[in-house]
Design a protein around this motif. Structure first.
Motif, PDB file in Angstrom:
ATOM      1  N   LEU A  41      -4.126  52.316 -27.067  1.00  0.00           N
ATOM      2  CA  LEU A  41      -4.616  52.197 -25.696  1.00  0.00           C
ATOM      3  C   LEU A  41      -4.887  50.731 -25.369  1.00  0.00           C
ATOM      4  N   THR A  42      -4.582  50.348 -24.146  1.00  0.00           N
ATOM      5  CA  THR A  42      -4.918  49.013 -23.657  1.00  0.00           C
ATOM      6  C   THR A  42      -5.655  49.136 -22.331  1.00  0.00           C
ATOM      7  N   ALA A  43      -6.506  48.158 -22.063  1.00  0.00           N
ATOM      8  CA  ALA A  43      -7.221  48.105 -20.788  1.00  0.00           C
ATOM      9  C   ALA A  43      -7.053  46.699 -20.221  1.00  0.00           C
ATOM     10  N   THR A  44      -6.806  46.614 -18.922  1.00  0.00           N
ATOM     11  CA  THR A  44      -6.596  45.332 -18.258  1.00  0.00           C
ATOM     12  C   THR A  44      -7.525  45.215 -17.061  1.00  0.00           C
ATOM     13  N   GLU A  45      -8.261  44.104 -17.008  1.00  0.00           N
ATOM     14  CA  GLU A  45      -9.066  43.798 -15.827  1.00  0.00           C
ATOM     15  C   GLU A  45      -8.271  42.921 -14.871  1.00  0.00           C
ATOM     16  N   ARG A  46      -7.604  41.927 -15.434  1.00  0.00           N
ATOM     17  CA  ARG A  46      -6.723  41.034 -14.683  1.00  0.00           C
ATOM     18  C   ARG A  46      -5.923  40.258 -15.719  1.00  0.00           C
ATOM     19  N   PRO A  47      -4.900  39.504 -15.318  1.00  0.00           N
ATOM     20  CA  PRO A  47      -4.149  38.726 -16.303  1.00  0.00           C
ATOM     21  C   PRO A  47      -5.063  37.842 -17.144  1.00  0.00           C
ATOM     22  N   GLY A  48      -4.931  37.935 -18.474  1.00  0.00           N
ATOM     23  CA  GLY A  48      -5.774  37.159 -19.376  1.00  0.00           C
ATOM     24  C   GLY A  48      -7.073  37.824 -19.752  1.00  0.00           C
ATOM     25  N   ARG A  49      -7.375  38.993 -19.169  1.00  0.00           N
ATOM     26  CA  ARG A  49      -8.606  39.731 -19.483  1.00  0.00           C
ATOM     27  C   ARG A  49      -8.217  41.158 -19.860  1.00  0.00           C
ATOM     28  N   THR A  50      -8.043  41.393 -21.169  1.00  0.00           N
ATOM     29  CA  THR A  50      -7.572  42.690 -21.633  1.00  0.00           C
ATOM     30  C   THR A  50      -8.345  43.138 -22.878  1.00  0.00           C
ATOM     31  N   GLY A  51      -8.120  44.383 -23.266  1.00  0.00           N
ATOM     32  CA  GLY A  51      -8.685  44.930 -24.495  1.00  0.00           C
ATOM     33  C   GLY A  51      -7.753  45.978 -25.053  1.00  0.00           C
ATOM     34  N   ALA A  52      -7.951  46.351 -26.312  1.00  0.00           N
ATOM     35  CA  ALA A  52      -7.078  47.326 -26.965  1.00  0.00           C
ATOM     36  C   ALA A  52      -7.889  48.188 -27.912  1.00  0.00           C
ATOM     37  N   LEU A  53      -7.378  49.395 -28.160  1.00  0.00           N
ATOM     38  CA  LEU A  53      -8.047  50.334 -29.048  1.00  0.00           C
ATOM     39  C   LEU A  53      -7.013  51.296 -29.619  1.00  0.00           C
ATOM     40  N   GLU A  54      -7.183  51.652 -30.888  1.00  0.00           N
ATOM     41  CA  GLU A  54      -6.310  52.632 -31.527  1.00  0.00           C
ATOM     42  C   GLU A  54      -7.051  53.960 -31.609  1.00  0.00           C
ATOM     43  N   VAL A  55      -6.376  55.029 -31.167  1.00  0.00           N
ATOM     44  CA  VAL A  55      -6.967  56.362 -31.162  1.00  0.00           C
ATOM     45  C   VAL A  55      -6.114  57.282 -32.019  1.00  0.00           C
ATOM     46  N   ARG A  56      -6.770  58.056 -32.871  1.00  0.00           N
ATOM     47  CA  ARG A  56      -6.067  59.021 -33.716  1.00  0.00           C
ATOM     48  C   ARG A  56      -6.417  60.440 -33.286  1.00  0.00           C
ATOM     49  N   LEU A  57      -5.359  61.222 -33.068  1.00  0.00           N
ATOM     50  CA  LEU A  57      -5.537  62.602 -32.630  1.00  0.00           C
ATOM     51  C   LEU A  57      -4.894  63.553 -33.626  1.00  0.00           C
ATOM     52  N   PRO A  58      -5.490  64.727 -33.834  1.00  0.00           N
ATOM     53  CA  PRO A  58      -6.608  65.284 -33.058  1.00  0.00           C
ATOM     54  C   PRO A  58      -8.001  64.924 -33.574  1.00  0.00           C
ATOM     55  N   THR A  59      -8.110  64.162 -34.656  1.00  0.00           N
ATOM     56  CA  THR A  59      -9.408  63.939 -35.295  1.00  0.00           C
ATOM     57  C   THR A  59     -10.403  63.223 -34.380  1.00  0.00           C
ATOM     58  N   GLU A  60      -9.920  62.359 -33.452  1.00  0.00           N
ATOM     59  CA  GLU A  60     -10.825  61.614 -32.573  1.00  0.00           C
ATOM     60  C   GLU A  60     -10.748  62.095 -31.129  1.00  0.00           C
ATOM     61  N   ARG A  61     -10.303  63.316 -30.942  1.00  0.00           N
ATOM     62  CA  ARG A  61     -10.116  63.839 -29.590  1.00  0.00           C
ATOM     63  C   ARG A  61     -11.415  63.895 -28.801  1.00  0.00           C
ATOM     64  N   ASP A  62     -12.511  64.270 -29.430  1.00  0.00           N
ATOM     65  CA  ASP A  62     -13.778  64.456 -28.718  1.00  0.00           C
ATOM     66  C   ASP A  62     -14.693  63.233 -28.787  1.00  0.00           C
ATOM     67  N   ARG A  63     -14.188  62.136 -29.318  1.00  0.00           N
ATOM     68  CA  ARG A  63     -14.998  60.917 -29.411  1.00  0.00           C
ATOM     69  C   ARG A  63     -15.008  60.176 -28.072  1.00  0.00           C
ATOM     70  N   ARG A  64     -16.140  59.552 -27.746  1.00  0.00           N
ATOM     71  CA  ARG A  64     -16.224  58.679 -26.564  1.00  0.00           C
ATOM     72  C   ARG A  64     -15.708  57.297 -26.983  1.00  0.00           C
ATOM     73  N   HIS A  65     -14.539  56.947 -26.521  1.00  0.00           N
ATOM     74  CA  HIS A  65     -13.897  55.707 -26.937  1.00  0.00           C
ATOM     75  C   HIS A  65     -14.353  54.535 -26.069  1.00  0.00           C
ATOM     76  N   VAL A  66     -14.563  53.403 -26.698  1.00  0.00           N
ATOM     77  CA  VAL A  66     -15.009  52.201 -26.000  1.00  0.00           C
ATOM     78  C   VAL A  66     -13.944  51.115 -26.160  1.00  0.00           C
ATOM     79  N   ILE A  67     -13.425  50.635 -25.031  1.00  0.00           N
ATOM     80  CA  ILE A  67     -12.456  49.541 -25.049  1.00  0.00           C
ATOM     81  C   ILE A  67     -13.150  48.290 -24.532  1.00  0.00           C
ATOM     82  N   GLU A  68     -13.121  47.227 -25.325  1.00  0.00           N
ATOM     83  CA  GLU A  68     -13.820  45.986 -24.970  1.00  0.00           C
ATOM     84  C   GLU A  68     -12.829  44.976 -24.380  1.00  0.00           C
ATOM     85  N   ILE A  69     -13.177  44.483 -23.205  1.00  0.00           N
ATOM     86  CA  ILE A  69     -12.361  43.475 -22.512  1.00  0.00           C
ATOM     87  C   ILE A  69     -12.753  42.091 -23.032  1.00  0.00           C
ATOM     88  N   VAL A  70     -11.734  41.321 -23.450  1.00  0.00           N
ATOM     89  CA  VAL A  70     -11.961  39.964 -23.930  1.00  0.00           C
ATOM     90  C   VAL A  70     -11.101  38.993 -23.132  1.00  0.00           C
TER      91      VAL A  70
END
Length: 242
Positions: free
Chosen positions: A211-240
Motif C-alpha cells: 500500500l502507498t499513500a500520497t499527500e502531494r508530490p514528495g510527500r508519500t508513505g508505504a506499508l506492507e499488508v499480509r492477508l488474511p492474517t492482518e485483515r482485521d488490523r487497523r493499518h497506519v501509513i506514515e507520510i514522510v
C-alpha cells in the motif's frame, strides 16, 4: 487511457467539459452527481460560489455553456473550479493529466471572454474526473477490504484526502490491477483488495500487498499488508518528506 463516450458539443460554447467516471465500477457515472461552481476573486484572494447552472449531455458530460460570455472591453480570462459530490464516492482532483495534491478542492479551468463579434477560442477537450470509493462506500458482499489511517510521520496528525492505493498483477495471467481510495477528514481509509497479492511460501498461506499513500508530490508513505492474517488490523501509513 480510459475510453468514454464522445461529448455532444452543442451550439453553445463551454470553456470546459467534465466526464465523471466511477473507478470502482469502471464506467461513466451519469446519475446522482452534484457539482458546484466557484470563481476565483483576485481582490479577495479566494473562491466565490456561483449560481451558474451546469448542463448534462446524453453521454453524461457536464458543461457550463456560455460561461465567459461578456462584452466588457479588455476583459481578462476568469479562473473557475468545479467541485463534485457523489454519495459514497470521493472525487480525485485534479482531473486526469496532472499530479495529485490532497490540498486541491476542485478541478480548475479558465473561461476566456467572447461576445457576438469575438468568437470563443478553440474548443476544450473533455476531462475525466475519477470518483473513488470513500470511507462509507457500500462494498458488496464478499469484497475484501483493509482499513486504517494515514498520518504525518512527525506530528502524527491525520492526513485528510490522501490518495491510498495498491497495485499488482494477477497470478494466473499477469493482468495489471490497481485499487484506490481517498482518506476522510480524519485520515481514515478503507481500501478494496479484489485481486491477488504476492504469494508467501509457508504455513499459513498468505498474500502480500504493498500500500502507498500520497499527500502531494514528495510527500508519500508505504506499508506492507499480509492477508488474511492482518485483515482485521487497523493499518497506519506514515507520510514522510522525500
Amino acid at each position: 487511457m480510459t475510453h468514454f463516450h464522445p461529448v455532444e458539443t452543442s451550439v453553445l460554447h463551454s470553456p470546459a467539459w467534465f466526464v465523471p467516471f466511477d473507478e470502482f465500477a469502471r464506467r461513466v457515472r451519469a446519475a446522482d452527481v452534484d457539482t458546484r461552481l466557484d470563481r476565483f476573486d483576485p481582490d479577495e484572494n479566494g473562491w466565490v460560489p456561483q449560481d451558474t447552472p451546469s448542463i448534462r449531455t446524453p453521454s453524461a458530460a457536464i458543461a457550463y455553456p456560455e460561461l465567459g460570455r461578456r462584452r466588457a472591453p479588455g476583459a481578462e480570462p476568469e479562473r473557475f473550479r468545479v467541485r463534485f459530490t457523489v454519495v459514497g464516492l470521493a472525487p480525485l482532483y485534479p482531473a486526469d493529466g496532472a499530479d495529485f495534491d490532497a490540498a486541491l478542492a476542485g478541478v480548475e479551468f479558465l473561461a476566456r471572454p467572447y461576445d457576438d463579434t469575438t468568437p470563443p477560442g478553440a474548443g476544450s477537450e473533455p476531462r475525466l474526473v475519477r470518483l473513488l470509493p470513500g470511507i462509507a462506500f457500500p462494498y458488496g458482499p464478499g469484497i475484501r477490504t483493509v482499513y486504517g489511517v494515514v498520518v504525518d510521520a512527525v506530528t502524527r496528525a491525520p492526513v485528510a484526502n490522501a490518495l491510498v492505493e495498491a497495485s499488482g498483477t494477477t497470478i494466473r495471467d499477469g493482468v495489471a490491477w490497481r485499487e484506490r481510495t481517498l482518506t476522510d477528514p480524519d485520515g481514515a481509509f478503507r481500501l478494496a483488495l479484489r485481486w491477488e497479492g504476492e504469494p508467501v511460501i509457508g504455513p499459513p498461506p498468505v498474500q502480500t500487498f504493498h500500500l502507498t499513500a500520497t499527500e502531494r508530490p514528495g510527500r508519500t508513505g508505504a506499508l506492507e499488508v499480509r492477508l488474511p492474517t492482518e485483515r482485521d488490523r487497523r493499518h497506519v501509513i506514515e507520510i514522510v518528506q522525500l
